[in-house]
Scaffold this motif. Sequence first.
Motif, mmCIF file in Angstrom:
data_model
loop_
_atom_site.group_PDB
_atom_site.id
_atom_site.type_symbol
_atom_site.label_atom_id
_atom_site.label_comp_id
_atom_site.label_asym_id
_atom_site.label_seq_id
_atom_site.Cartn_x
_atom_site.Cartn_y
_atom_site.Cartn_z
ATOM 1 N N LEU A 22 95.125 -111.288 12.430
ATOM 2 C CA LEU A 22 95.257 -111.562 13.858
ATOM 3 C C LEU A 22 93.942 -111.221 14.546
ATOM 4 O O LEU A 22 93.255 -110.266 14.178
ATOM 5 C CB LEU A 22 96.412 -110.755 14.452
ATOM 6 N N LYS A 23 93.595 -111.985 15.547
ATOM 7 C CA LYS A 23 92.327 -111.808 16.263
ATOM 8 C C LYS A 23 92.452 -110.759 17.366
ATOM 9 O O LYS A 23 93.536 -110.483 17.849
ATOM 10 C CB LYS A 23 91.895 -113.132 16.884
ATOM 11 N N GLY A 24 91.301 -110.235 17.775
ATOM 12 C CA GLY A 24 91.253 -109.399 18.964
ATOM 13 C C GLY A 24 90.972 -107.938 18.730
ATOM 14 O O GLY A 24 90.620 -107.232 19.654
ATOM 15 N N THR A 26 88.884 -104.699 17.637
ATOM 16 C CA THR A 26 87.478 -104.350 17.442
ATOM 17 C C THR A 26 87.308 -103.087 16.610
ATOM 18 O O THR A 26 86.245 -102.864 16.052
ATOM 19 C CB THR A 26 86.773 -104.138 18.801
ATOM 20 N N TYR A 29 91.963 -103.407 11.779
ATOM 21 C CA TYR A 29 92.342 -104.669 11.157
ATOM 22 C C TYR A 29 93.816 -104.880 11.469
ATOM 23 O O TYR A 29 94.650 -104.021 11.168
ATOM 24 C CB TYR A 29 92.106 -104.612 9.647
#
Length: 87
Positions: A22-24, A26, A29
Amino acid sequence: MNNIIATILKYAGLEGKAVIPLKGATSSYVFRAGDSVFRIHTNPAWLEQEPDLVAHEVFALRATGRLGPDVENYQLTWEGRFPHGFK
């Protein structure tokens, strides 16, 4: 990291499920497997500065009540073992 994910999925009863990143994130993971979403903190500097980062995150998620996700299990520190409830 793959060994860690495989072990987490095994203990969560999701062995063999597809892992979808999943993205986003920083400093961690984040991935989905089945109907569950997992987060592995990967920034050691952040964890050293704020050792109770996970506890704060769990508190914030639970404080949202019914609007937030269910927090089923978590591990406060990495000591080479899995959180309470995982066997």
